[in-house]
Design a protein around this motif. Structure first.
Motif, mmCIF file in Angstrom:
data_model
loop_
_atom_site.group_PDB
_atom_site.id
_atom_site.type_symbol
_atom_site.label_atom_id
_atom_site.label_comp_id
_atom_site.label_asym_id
_atom_site.label_seq_id
_atom_site.Cartn_x
_atom_site.Cartn_y
_atom_site.Cartn_z
ATOM 1 N N GLY A 164 0.815 -1.218 0.000
ATOM 2 C CA GLY A 164 0.000 0.000 0.000
ATOM 3 C C GLY A 164 0.844 1.261 0.000
ATOM 4 N N THR A 165 2.001 1.178 -0.676
ATOM 5 C CA THR A 165 2.927 2.318 -0.680
ATOM 6 C C THR A 165 2.476 3.395 -1.666
ATOM 7 O OG1 THR A 165 4.624 0.634 -0.420
ATOM 8 C CG2 THR A 165 5.391 2.881 -0.838
ATOM 9 N N THR A 166 2.618 4.637 -1.259
ATOM 10 C CA THR A 166 2.367 5.754 -2.170
ATOM 11 C C THR A 166 3.656 5.987 -2.956
ATOM 12 O OG1 THR A 166 0.930 6.709 -0.508
ATOM 13 C CG2 THR A 166 1.679 8.191 -2.251
ATOM 14 N N VAL A 167 3.559 6.014 -4.278
ATOM 15 C CA VAL A 167 4.767 6.139 -5.102
ATOM 16 C C VAL A 167 4.719 7.448 -5.893
ATOM 17 C CG1 VAL A 167 6.086 5.107 -6.998
ATOM 18 C CG2 VAL A 167 4.954 3.622 -5.338
ATOM 19 N N LEU A 168 5.821 8.179 -5.843
ATOM 20 C CA LEU A 168 5.973 9.348 -6.714
ATOM 21 C C LEU A 168 7.187 9.064 -7.590
ATOM 22 C CD1 LEU A 168 4.912 12.200 -7.380
ATOM 23 C CD2 LEU A 168 6.573 13.116 -5.797
ATOM 24 N N LEU A 169 6.939 8.916 -8.889
ATOM 25 C CA LEU A 169 7.992 8.466 -9.798
ATOM 26 C C LEU A 169 8.285 9.533 -10.846
ATOM 27 C CD1 LEU A 169 8.295 5.044 -11.473
ATOM 28 C CD2 LEU A 169 7.971 6.979 -12.956
ATOM 29 N N THR A 170 9.548 9.817 -11.062
ATOM 30 C CA THR A 170 9.892 10.683 -12.198
ATOM 31 C C THR A 170 10.662 9.831 -13.195
ATOM 32 O OG1 THR A 170 12.104 11.418 -11.646
ATOM 33 C CG2 THR A 170 10.311 12.577 -10.576
ATOM 34 N N SER A 171 10.393 10.054 -14.455
ATOM 35 C CA SER A 171 11.090 9.290 -15.484
ATOM 36 C C SER A 171 10.913 9.979 -16.825
ATOM 37 C CB SER A 171 10.522 7.876 -15.541
ATOM 38 O OG SER A 171 11.172 7.149 -16.539
ATOM 39 N N HIS A 172 11.860 9.725 -17.702
ATOM 40 C CA HIS A 172 11.698 10.189 -19.079
ATOM 41 C C HIS A 172 11.183 9.051 -19.949
ATOM 42 C CE1 HIS A 172 14.216 13.599 -17.838
ATOM 43 N NE2 HIS A 172 13.544 14.219 -18.773
ATOM 44 N N ASP A 173 11.006 7.895 -19.325
ATOM 45 C CA ASP A 173 10.605 6.721 -20.080
ATOM 46 C C ASP A 173 9.092 6.520 -19.953
ATOM 47 O OD1 ASP A 173 10.104 4.067 -20.916
ATOM 48 O OD2 ASP A 173 12.222 3.589 -20.577
ATOM 49 N N THR A 174 8.414 6.624 -21.077
ATOM 50 C CA THR A 174 6.953 6.512 -21.059
ATOM 51 C C THR A 174 6.511 5.162 -20.489
ATOM 52 O OG1 THR A 174 7.218 7.574 -23.193
ATOM 53 C CG2 THR A 174 4.987 7.130 -22.510
ATOM 54 N N GLY A 175 7.321 4.119 -20.752
ATOM 55 C CA GLY A 175 6.988 2.779 -20.258
ATOM 56 C C GLY A 175 6.902 2.746 -18.742
ATOM 57 N N ASP A 176 7.847 3.404 -18.061
ATOM 58 C CA ASP A 176 7.824 3.449 -16.584
ATOM 59 C C ASP A 176 6.501 4.016 -16.110
ATOM 60 O OD1 ASP A 176 10.412 2.635 -16.572
ATOM 61 O OD2 ASP A 176 11.286 4.551 -15.964
ATOM 62 N N ILE A 177 6.101 5.088 -16.763
ATOM 63 C CA ILE A 177 4.917 5.821 -16.318
ATOM 64 C C ILE A 177 3.666 4.985 -16.561
ATOM 65 C CG2 ILE A 177 3.548 7.894 -16.850
ATOM 66 C CD1 ILE A 177 6.545 8.939 -17.713
ATOM 67 N N GLU A 178 3.565 4.420 -17.755
ATOM 68 C CA GLU A 178 2.366 3.647 -18.103
ATOM 69 C C GLU A 178 2.247 2.370 -17.286
ATOM 70 O OE1 GLU A 178 2.730 3.633 -22.602
ATOM 71 O OE2 GLU A 178 0.580 3.640 -22.254
ATOM 72 N N GLN A 179 3.385 1.728 -17.017
ATOM 73 C CA GLN A 179 3.308 0.413 -16.386
ATOM 74 C C GLN A 179 3.353 0.440 -14.859
ATOM 75 O OE1 GLN A 179 6.115 -2.099 -18.581
ATOM 76 N NE2 GLN A 179 5.389 -0.961 -20.366
ATOM 77 N N VAL A 180 3.765 1.564 -14.313
ATOM 78 C CA VAL A 180 3.849 1.617 -12.839
ATOM 79 C C VAL A 180 2.735 2.477 -12.243
ATOM 80 C CG1 VAL A 180 5.300 2.301 -10.882
ATOM 81 C CG2 VAL A 180 6.349 1.232 -12.864
ATOM 82 N N CYS A 181 2.368 3.553 -12.947
ATOM 83 C CA CYS A 181 1.531 4.570 -12.299
ATOM 84 C C CYS A 181 0.065 4.556 -12.747
ATOM 85 C CB CYS A 181 2.128 5.945 -12.560
ATOM 86 S SG CYS A 181 3.804 6.067 -11.941
ATOM 87 N N ASP A 182 -0.766 5.204 -11.909
ATOM 88 C CA ASP A 182 -2.186 5.334 -12.220
ATOM 89 C C ASP A 182 -2.530 6.781 -12.578
ATOM 90 O OD1 ASP A 182 -2.424 2.733 -11.011
ATOM 91 O OD2 ASP A 182 -2.310 3.769 -9.091
ATOM 92 N N ARG A 183 -1.645 7.666 -12.173
ATOM 93 C CA ARG A 183 -1.942 9.087 -12.354
ATOM 94 C C ARG A 183 -0.670 9.796 -12.793
ATOM 95 N NH1 ARG A 183 -2.951 12.597 -6.965
ATOM 96 N NH2 ARG A 183 -2.492 14.648 -7.821
ATOM 97 N N VAL A 184 -0.834 10.882 -13.532
ATOM 98 C CA VAL A 184 0.353 11.587 -13.999
ATOM 99 C C VAL A 184 0.216 13.086 -13.735
ATOM 100 C CG1 VAL A 184 -0.531 11.745 -16.380
ATOM 101 C CG2 VAL A 184 1.907 11.871 -15.982
#
Lengths: 328, 262
Positions: free
Chosen positions: A208-228
């Motif tokens: 149940g961890t809250t994740v804040l991710l920065t990346s230049h890779d669209t794949g990271d964003i699409e596959q890990v996150c729910d919101r941008v």
């Protein structure tokens, strides 16, 4: 329910020393330095709730890392406030850091000359974890992240992918409630990226961890996150779900074909050549018009290739598109 | 408080074990220590044998003196290099995402490494001097050991000061080398300060840079334990002053990082 991470009207300015123009100026500036102010983050606000996985994206210099540093208590804001689990990272740094995990892709947080397992032992002491709890957690994460014999090798001898898996395990050992991931897959190959994305998503789901991710890779964003959240020039320009972003902005795929053949006429709507070099052809497919599979199959029928890859458009392109749309 | 002390003890213990486990590191340092002690010992043997000048010490005294001086230099972990890496790469800022202060972390690691080194170097160094001279020193070994510990702590704190100065001057090697030159020169690593001109002797006594080496080295052939006790208090005082200076500088470093991000 109060937010896990709350950022309210946050701003950060840096004073940068102006370079001297000529020798006389150099002498003058030595005694009376002049500064210019750079606004890295300008009046941004957002809330992250428990268990949310949010991508924080933008071009280089947009203010992503500065915001994360302020949220982690490394940097003090010039204005506004951050709270993590209701605590102020500036004045309650030690308490806040106990609830935080952080991975900075370009920086190692492990002890370079020690085996990764020893670094984990040290971190367990730093986070004051009971021995039994630590061992259970370490073994579970080591198994999930397939660390195996990596644990006994000095960090300096690990490959980038192995090191990054160890970095992420190190950040998750104490079961943080908030996890900051700053470019966690930078420089990794496709397999390693996929593995890390999958593991981060699964572990964050389980804990149940809250994740804040920065990346230049669209794949990271699409596959890990729910919101941008998209930031540019220190300001938030978009805050929406990944589904919405995908629907509105990630409509294209890029196909790179390594071949010595001349570029064939594809005759498919929504497919255009982006790059035609002697050994490489790059086509862009508008997937809302022609499905990626159809376009790739057609392409492979027409050229003999040694390698092919299908990728999302670079994040900078997506941000440019968002920016252009907002201006329009 | 108890948990904090346990954490420091754990960090120091970890560094201690890590140092003891690094055999190549230890053996190369020990080899260099023995080599330089014997070379300088032979150098003094040749000078004293010429008999052209009267020195206020004998050949055995000076060999013990050199053995103690070299011991402090070789047993000290090079903590400034770790800080240099962190400061110049900006990594120091990222250490703040953990519930331990950077200074506390490095100090605990340094103390652990130093303890491991001293545990090996002190008995081996004393044994080397004993077998080399064939005589016990005139001064108290206990006091000398105490001085060595104080001196090593001071040396470590000066290394930390040099490391932190890199935040502003973007270089650590240069301030460290300057400090080291002063320390070796004013402390009299190879030539006792009592042979120096008066002004240099004054400077050596007036600064912790000189006392750091001079007091442990001379303690080994000073039979007056009263004098040694007074000097131990003086050195302890300097440890306190430099510790306070280090805390102050670290406060500045923290402030700099929180405003500029490292």
């Amino acid at each position: 329910m109060p937010p896990t991470l709350s950022v309210q009207n946050l701003s950060k300015s840096f004073k940068i020393r102006k370079p001297a123009a000529g020798l006389r100026d150099l002498w003058h500036r030595l005694w009376k330095p002049e500064y210019r102010t750079v606004d890295a983050v300008r009046d941004i606000s957002f809330d992250l709730h428990a268990g949310e996985r949010v991508a924080f994206i933008g071009p280089n210099g947009a203010g992503k890392s500065t915001t994360i540093k302020m949220a982690a208590g490394i940097l003090y804001p010039s204005a506004g406030r951050v709270s993590v689990l209701g605590l102020d990272p500036q004045t309650q740094r030690r308490q806040v850091t106990r609830a935080l995990g952080a991975v900075f892709g370009q920086r190692s947080q492990l002890w370079y000359h020690l085996p990764a397992g020893d670094s984990f032992d040290l971190l367990a002491k730093i986070y004051d974890m009971p021995d039994a709890l630590y061992r259970t957690r370490r073994d579970y994460l080591a198994q999930s992240f397939e660390l195996g014999d990596i644990l006994s090798r000095p960090v300096r001898q690990l490959s980038l992918g192995q090191r990054m898996r160890c970095e992420i395990v190190a950040s998750l050992l104490h079961k943080p409630q908030v996890l900051f991931l700053d470019e966690p897959t930078i420089g990794l190959d496709v397999d390693a990226k996929a593995k890390i994305r999958d593991l981060v998503r699964r572990t964050a789901d389980e804990d149940g961890t809250t994740v804040l991710l920065t990346s230049h890779d669209t794949g990271d964003i699409e596959q890990v996150c729910d919101r941008v959240i998209v930031i540019d020039n220190g300001q938030i320009i978009l805050d929406e779900s990944i589904g919405g972003l995908r629907q509105r902005y990630i409509k294209t795929k890029r196909v790179t074909v390594h071949t010595t053949d001349a570029p064939p006429e594809l005759g498919l709507p929504g497919v255009a050549w982006l790059e035609q070099s002697p050994h490489r052809l790059v086509a862009e497919i508008d997937t809302s018009i022609t499905p990626a599979g159809t376009a790739v199959a057609a392409l492979l029928q027409r050229v003999s290739c040694t390698d092919v890859s299908v990728e999302d458009p670079p994040m900078d392109d997506i941000v440019r598109r968002i920016y252009a749309e907002r201006r329009a | 408080m108890g948990a904090t002390l346990r954490l420091y003890a754990a960090l120091a213990g970890f560094s201690f074990r890590n140092h003891l486990g690094s055999w190549r590191y230890i053996m190369s340092r020990l080899g260099a220590y023995i080599f330089f002690t014997i070379i300088i010992g032979e150098f003094w043997r040749a000078i004293i044998a010429q008999g052209t000048r009267h020195f206020p010490f004998g050949i055995d005294d000076i060999i013990w003196y050199c053995g103690v001086g070299q011991l402090i230099v070789f047993a000290s972990p090079r903590i400034f290099m770790r800080i240099e890496d962190d400061v110049l790469s900006g990594n120091i800022a990222y250490h703040l995402t953990r519930p331990v202060d950077y200074l506390e972390l490095r100090l605990a690691e340094g103390v652990g490494g130093l303890a491991a080194n001293l545990l090996l170097f002190m008995p081996l160094g004393f044994a080397l001097c004993y077998f080399y001279t064939g005589a016990m020193p005139r001064g108290s070994i206990g006091y000398t050991a105490l001085f060595i510990i104080f001196a090593s702590l001071l040396h470590m704190m000066f290394q930390i000061l040099a490391g932190f100065s890199g935040v502003w001057i973007h270089e650590v090697q240069m301030p460290y080398r300057i400090y080291q030159k002063f320390m070796l020169m004013l402390g009299g690593l190879e030539v006792p300060v009592s042979v120096y001109p008066a002004v240099m002797q004054y400077l050596a006594w007036a600064t912790p840079l000189g006392l750091l080496l001079m007091l442990p080295c001379t303690a080994i052939f000073t039979p007056d334990t009263g004098q040694q006790a007074r000097e131990a208090i003086l050195m302890f005082g300097w440890v306190g002053v430099i510790f306070a200076l280090m805390l102050m500088l670290y406060g500045r470093v923290r402030k700099y990082i929180s405003l500029n991000g490292g």
